[in-house]
Scaffold this motif. Structure first.
Motif, short mmCIF file in Angstrom:
data_model
loop_
_atom_site.label_atom_id
_atom_site.label_comp_id
_atom_site.label_asym_id
_atom_site.label_seq_id
_atom_site.Cartn_x
_atom_site.Cartn_y
_atom_site.Cartn_z
N ARG A 296 0.81 -1.21 0.00
CA ARG A 296 0.00 0.00 0.00
C ARG A 296 0.85 1.27 0.00
N ASN A 297 2.12 1.15 0.45
CA ASN A 297 3.02 2.30 0.56
C ASN A 297 4.40 1.91 0.05
N PRO A 298 4.55 1.66 -1.24
CA PRO A 298 5.81 1.12 -1.76
C PRO A 298 7.03 2.02 -1.55
N SER A 299 6.84 3.32 -1.44
CA SER A 299 7.99 4.21 -1.27
C SER A 299 8.31 4.50 0.20
N LEU A 300 7.51 3.99 1.12
CA LEU A 300 7.72 4.23 2.55
C LEU A 300 8.79 3.29 3.09
N PRO A 301 9.88 3.82 3.64
CA PRO A 301 10.86 2.93 4.28
C PRO A 301 10.25 2.25 5.50
#
Length: 99
Positions: free
Chosen positions: A42-47
């Motif tokens: 759901r949040n592919p760019s969130l580390p």
């Protein structure tokens, strides 16, 4: 769990710290195993960082804008309670102001 889809809007990084073998970290390990894939999808760019360290107490960290961080200790919490703590950290990020 609609809040998970907007997690990256309020949080810049998530870190989960736990011990690989201690009973106190069991729920944190299970939370990561069961929820990491969904949160990243759901949040592919969130580390979303997972840190294992022998003897460490389980913790959940959220980093917001301007380097502001908040920590929640997970010792004694269930998977559902950890999920709720992550939701609370995400909602807190909507109101965090840089110091």
């Amino acid at each position: 769990m609609a809040w998970r889809a907007s997690l990256s809007r309020s949080v810049k990084e998530i870190r989960v710290l736990f011990c690989q073998s201690s009973p106190a970290s069991a729920a944190a390990r299970d939370f990561v195993k069961k929820n990491y894939g969904d949160i990243k999808a759901r949040n592919p760019s969130l580390p979303f960082l997972v840190r294992e360290c022998s003897g460490v107490q389980p913790q959940l960290w959220a980093r917001y804008d301007m380097g502001v961080e908040r920590c929640v200790h997970l010792d004694g919490l269930t998977e559902a309670q950890i999920d709720k703590k992550l939701e609370e950290l995400a909602k807190a990020g909507e109101t965090v102001e840089a110091k």
